[in-house]
Each structure stands twice: as C-alpha cells, then as structure tokens.
Motif scaffolding. Sequence first.
Motif, PDB file in Angstrom:
ATOM      1  N   THR A  40      32.278  39.842  35.477  1.00  0.00           N
ATOM      2  CA  THR A  40      32.826  39.418  36.772  1.00  0.00           C
ATOM      3  C   THR A  40      34.280  39.019  36.636  1.00  0.00           C
ATOM      4  N   LYS A  43      36.466  41.993  36.179  1.00  0.00           N
ATOM      5  CA  LYS A  43      36.662  42.751  37.413  1.00  0.00           C
ATOM      6  C   LYS A  43      37.628  42.015  38.342  1.00  0.00           C
ATOM      7  N   LEU A  44      37.472  40.696  38.426  1.00  0.00           N
ATOM      8  CA  LEU A  44      38.374  39.919  39.273  1.00  0.00           C
ATOM      9  C   LEU A  44      39.816  40.068  38.817  1.00  0.00           C
ATOM     10  N   MET A  47      41.096  43.512  39.654  1.00  0.00           N
ATOM     11  CA  MET A  47      41.403  43.663  41.076  1.00  0.00           C
ATOM     12  C   MET A  47      42.705  42.962  41.416  1.00  0.00           C
TER      13      MET A  47
ATOM     14  N   VAL B  52      35.256  45.964  46.183  1.00  0.00           N
ATOM     15  CA  VAL B  52      35.715  44.611  45.812  1.00  0.00           C
ATOM     16  C   VAL B  52      34.561  43.671  45.474  1.00  0.00           C
ATOM     17  N   TYR B  53      33.346  44.206  45.344  1.00  0.00           N
ATOM     18  CA  TYR B  53      32.189  43.327  45.182  1.00  0.00           C
ATOM     19  C   TYR B  53      32.183  42.647  43.818  1.00  0.00           C
ATOM     20  N   VAL B  54      32.038  41.341  43.831  1.00  0.00           N
ATOM     21  CA  VAL B  54      31.727  40.638  42.592  1.00  0.00           C
ATOM     22  C   VAL B  54      30.504  39.767  42.859  1.00  0.00           C
ATOM     23  N   ASP B  55      29.728  39.564  41.815  1.00  0.00           N
ATOM     24  CA  ASP B  55      28.490  38.815  41.981  1.00  0.00           C
ATOM     25  C   ASP B  55      28.799  37.394  42.441  1.00  0.00           C
TER      26      ASP B  55
END
Lengths: 72, 457
Positions: A40, A43-44, A47, B52-55
């Motif tokens: 996560t 990915k953040l 982005m 843009v999905y994050v858990d």
Amino acid sequence: MPEVKSMFREVLPKQGQLCMEDGSTMVLCKPKLLPLKSVTLEKLEKMQREAQEAVRQQEIALKEQRREPVEQ
Amino acid sequence: MVLDMDPLFLAWSYFRRRKFQTCSELCSEILEKSPYDQAAWSLKTRALTEIVYVDEVDVDQEGIAEMMLDDHAIAQVARPGTSLKLPGTSQGGGPSPAVRPVTHAGRPITGFVRPSTQSGRPGTMEQAIKTPRTAHTARPVSSASGRYVRLGTASMLTSPDGPFINLSRLNLAKYAQKPNLSKALFEYIFHHENDVKNALELAALSTEHAQFKDWWWKVQLGKCYYRLGLLREAEKQFKSALKQQDMVDTFLFLTKVYIRLDQPLAALNLLKQGLDVFPREVTLLTGIARIYEEMNNITSATEYYKEVLKQDNTHVEAIACIGSNHFYTDQPEIALRFYRRLLQMGVYNCQLYNNLGLCCFYAQQYDMTLSSFERALSLAANDEEVADVWYNLGHVAIGIGDSNLAYQCFKLALANNNDHAEAYNNLAVLELRKGRIEQVRFFSGYLYGILCMFRLN
C-alpha cells in the motif's frame, strides 16, 4: 623467561579503599535495519510521484503557452 | 474482413486484465456515442477507482488537528500498558532503546513500514508543528487534507475536459435507488474523488433504501465517519454491521477505530473475538502482532508473527519483523536466514539488501557484506535511503577498524541527509577517540539541534 626481570612490579593494595571512577563515555548509535515497505505504501508513493510529475509537466506546458505570444 | 469485438465486452476484458487506463478510454468512447449507457458508465467508474485504489484498512494518516484537538481521550495520563502513546511502557522484555533504534516518535523500529507506521504521534503541540520541517516526516494539518486531497487534485488536473462525474450536479437520491450502480459510484466518490461528505450522503441514502439491512453500506458509512473523525459514530456503524454479518474487514475497521481512540486493549479483545469467528485468519493475527509491537511487547508480537507464518509462509511483514527482532537480540545468523528467505521470494529493493549486508557482516559472512551494500546503494530510490546505507556502511568500517573509512561513510550519510542524527552522533564519537574536542563540540552541537527538533529520547 626467568632471567629477564620485569621493570614494573605489580601493586596489589591490601588495605585502604579501592576507588573506581565510573565516567560516562560517548557510545555509538547502533546499526539500523531498514524497514521494508508495504504494498500500500509503495503504491501511495508511486501515485504521489506520478501526480507530482503530471502537475509539473502541465505547469511547464502552461509556461510555454504563455511565452509563445510574447515571442511572436 | 476484420471482426470487431463488442466494445463493451472488450472494455470489460481490459478491466479484468487490470488495464484500467485503456478500459476507461474505451468506456469514454462508448459514452460519447451513447451517453446514457449505464453499463459503460459503471465500468468506467470502477476502472477509475481501481487506478487509485488503496486498501482502506491499511491507510491511516492522522493529522495535526486530530491529534491535538483530540476530544476522545478518556484520561489525560493513561495507565501503563493501556496506551499506545506512552513510549516507555515496555512489558515484553524487548531490547532496550540503547540497542534497538527508535523512530522519531520513540517507538522501537519495526521490520516493516505501513502508511500508518510512517510517523508516530508526537507528544505535544509544539512538537507536532516542529516535526514537518523535513519532507519525509511531514504530516498534513488534518487527515481530511494531505495526501488524499493532493492525489484528488492531481487526478482532476490530468483530465483535460474536467472531472468524469460532476458530483455537485449528481442527484444522489436517484442513484441510491439503484443498488447496482450505487456501490460502484460510492467507491468512485470515496477513493477517486476523495469527497467524503458526498460519499457519506450517498451511503446514508442507500442504507435507508436498503432498509438498514445491507451490512456493506453500514461498513461504508463507518469508513466515512472514520475519515471525518467521528469515531463513536463509526464504531456504532461497524458494530451494527457485525451484528448482521461477520466479516474480517469489519473487524479490522473497528480495530482501527479503537486504535485511533488509543484503546489498544479493546482492539486486542476485538481481534481475538474475530479469531473465534474466523480461526487462524492471517490479517487478524497480523493485527494483534502489530498492536503488541506498538505497545513494545516484542515477545507476544513475535509469537503472533510466528503464528502468521504457520498459516502463510510467504507473509513479508511477519518475516521482516521476526528477522529484525532476531537481529536486535544478538542473533544475526537467524535474522540472515529470514532476510534470505525474503530474497528468495523475489523481494528486490534497497532496504532488503541493506539488511542482508548488515546481517552478513555481524554473522561473519564477510564475502557477501560489501556486495550487498553495493546493491543497496544502486537500488536506493531517494537520498534518505542512500544516507541510511552509508550510515550502516560506516558501522562495517568501524567493525573492521578502519576509522578513516568510517569517517567518510558517516560524512556521506550526512551529505545525503543532513538530518541524520545517528551519523552526527557517531562522527562525534570518532572525533572523541581521536581526541579532537573542538570537532566533537561541532558535531554534538548539530546533534543537539536535531534532538531538539525531533525530541529523540
């Protein structure tokens, strides 16, 4: 070797007080294992980097658009 | 003759192959031809959300406003062992902070970092404002701003003809009547637009339409309340959802609420209840281990991480945490085995090679040490990572007795990150060994400045 006499004789005090000075010394900070990043978080960060890049590209494009009429 | 595939089917196929950008472009084409195609519209919202999905379970960023104006706290000074805020309450007999380094907030560093562990809670208002002076510790003013909004604006900027859905013109009550569309729309508003207020409105209308019988909408309502900082309301929604349907996710969200309320014991109880319903569920076990680790109860944390590994032996977080724990309890050989396992699993980054290098050195496998560090340096993504690798290389240099090399390594660490407190400290120690008191004063002065900034211990 028994024939060589030591220059120094050891001194073991048998009486009196024994003093020990416990001075504080500076110590090294310990080695640091680096924590692995979660999916996560990666990915953040990705982005965010992409978003920053996109915004920067747009700003550059905008600047060039503004500059062009002046040159003409 | 070329047979064209039905565009909607093709878009759906792109979606399933996770080519979301292509899928969304194709959907736009379909929508240009027939603007009222609900299937294409819904698919596009889903594709844009996925990009843009994050858990949500993992995402947690507490802003300054929430921390400082916290009106949920029951007691100002919590009893030892009942709070995550007090750094010094070690019960589990973990290594002391002198051996195991701590983060800026005084927690023992863990083997794994998630969005919510990035920076702990600072203790005072003064400190909270001081901390964001460096980029990697910056925190937003409130969790409603910050990363979410920045990403949201960026997504708006990149689409040339405005946002895909104009939320202010949307008749939410109409969409709430259509259960097939409303769920995708909600996720779009929540994840892509980050417009929690509208998302909350849609969720409230939809749950009413479902006659309060759909647990999914209750969980979404809870998520919205949580983002807005209305923790007690969020708790109510999650509990009500759990009454209808036991879900692992709901347990995890409710745990998040308790952690935000600084009630780690309630969170632990809840997770253990969850384990009764879902025996040996990995995410619940990980949740328990994380809480124990944050409470500085390393022994229990390790037990649970080991339990996680029994269920899922490729769990990166568990392997990394157990590995780092072994390293800091003087068992680098065992730590090396855990990190090597990660390497075999295909983890390939700066952090892992740095850790491998350190473990190799302290486990006396000198042939691998320097090559690991070389790889770590070549894989580093930013200056802070480079600085940390040079800092650790400095320790290797001290270990082989080359104080000149050590000196240069620590200097390089500082060149890449001039906030590196540990490097300043070690430089001061090296200078003291050489007897250069002036230099010691110089580095200690810097160190003192940084300590004041971060209140490190």
